[in-house]
Scaffold this motif. Structure first.
Motif, PDB file in Angstrom:
ATOM      1  N   UNK A  84      90.446  54.894  15.479  1.00  0.00           N
ATOM      2  CA  UNK A  84      90.235  53.736  14.605  1.00  0.00           C
ATOM      3  C   UNK A  84      88.795  53.736  14.088  1.00  0.00           C
ATOM      4  N   UNK A  85      88.338  54.893  13.636  1.00  0.00           N
ATOM      5  CA  UNK A  85      86.941  55.083  13.243  1.00  0.00           C
ATOM      6  C   UNK A  85      86.490  54.158  12.118  1.00  0.00           C
ATOM      7  N   UNK A  92      98.543  57.637   7.925  1.00  0.00           N
ATOM      8  CA  UNK A  92      98.936  58.996   7.580  1.00  0.00           C
ATOM      9  C   UNK A  92      97.782  59.934   7.283  1.00  0.00           C
ATOM     10  N   UNK A  93      96.546  59.450   7.352  1.00  0.00           N
ATOM     11  CA  UNK A  93      95.388  60.290   7.058  1.00  0.00           C
ATOM     12  C   UNK A  93      95.041  61.134   8.280  1.00  0.00           C
ATOM     13  N   UNK A  94      95.723  62.270   8.427  1.00  0.00           N
ATOM     14  CA  UNK A  94      95.556  63.108   9.602  1.00  0.00           C
ATOM     15  C   UNK A  94      94.173  63.739   9.697  1.00  0.00           C
ATOM     16  N   UNK A  95      93.409  63.725   8.629  1.00  0.00           N
ATOM     17  CA  UNK A  95      92.056  64.284   8.680  1.00  0.00           C
ATOM     18  C   UNK A  95      91.160  63.473   9.613  1.00  0.00           C
ATOM     19  N   UNK A  96      91.560  62.253   9.924  1.00  0.00           N
ATOM     20  CA  UNK A  96      90.779  61.387  10.813  1.00  0.00           C
ATOM     21  C   UNK A  96      91.240  61.483  12.267  1.00  0.00           C
ATOM     22  N   UNK A 114      94.260  58.794  27.688  1.00  0.00           N
ATOM     23  CA  UNK A 114      93.374  59.921  27.403  1.00  0.00           C
ATOM     24  C   UNK A 114      93.033  59.904  25.919  1.00  0.00           C
ATOM     25  N   UNK A 115      91.775  59.589  25.612  1.00  0.00           N
ATOM     26  CA  UNK A 115      91.312  59.625  24.232  1.00  0.00           C
ATOM     27  C   UNK A 115      91.065  61.082  23.827  1.00  0.00           C
ATOM     28  N   UNK A 116      90.695  61.347  22.569  1.00  0.00           N
ATOM     29  CA  UNK A 116      90.448  62.731  22.142  1.00  0.00           C
ATOM     30  C   UNK A 116      89.236  63.316  22.871  1.00  0.00           C
ATOM     31  N   UNK A 117      89.502  64.105  23.907  1.00  0.00           N
ATOM     32  CA  UNK A 117      88.460  64.679  24.757  1.00  0.00           C
ATOM     33  C   UNK A 117      88.841  66.090  25.151  1.00  0.00           C
TER      34      UNK A 117
END
Length: 150
Positions: A84-85, A92-96, A114-117
């Motif tokens: 949620x930057x 749908x914005x997979x670049x994020x 587990x967050x993106x780690x």
């Protein structure tokens, strides 16, 4: 009025001796030899799961997750790829979206998030923990946020 989407197993690459307990929602993923996937699990596309790994019931593994060999994913474990930057879901914005990498011989306790780690080899994550940062040293981690306890 609603549109019903079919659940099941679609376009997956399975190794040998994989056991899947339905109902599940698996699509576009790769699952290695001798794995177990419990009921009520969703594994999305672009997920790779190594050999001899067990995923217990009610877990969610989103796109861009790689899980190593000889891992254990407890009941109700949630993987997140959207931080949620911009203060809202990326939609749908997979670049994020961001990737997650789990090493070999990692056990993740029930209801962990587990967050993106990146998690190195030989790690135990306690039940209910929230992993917010990379784990670069083997050991046992627990809490919110997860910290090394031994």
């Amino acid at each position: 009025m609603y549109k019903s989407l079919k659940i099941g197993v679609i376009n997956c690459d399975f190794g040998q001796n994989v056991k899947v307990v339905e109902p599940v929602n698996l699509y576009g993923c790769k699952i290695g030899d001798n794995c177990f996937i419990g009921p009520f699990v969703e594994i999305q596309k672009k997920v790779n799961i190594g050999t001899n790994t067990r995923v217990q019931s009610h877990s969610f593994i989103c796109e861009l997750v790689d899980i190593g060999n000889d891992c254990f994913i407890g009941h109700g474990v949630m993987f997140i790829n959207d931080l949620f930057s911009e203060g809202k879901p990326a939609g749908g914005d997979q670049s994020k979206w961001m990737p997650t990498s789990i090493g070999n011989n990692v056990s993740i306790g029930s209801n962990a998030t587990i967050l993106p780690v990146k998690i190195c080899n030989n790690v135990v994550i306690g039940a209910g923990s929230v992993v917010t940062k990379n784990i670069e040293e083997p050991g046992i981690y627990a809490g919110n946020p997860a910290k090394k306890i031994r």
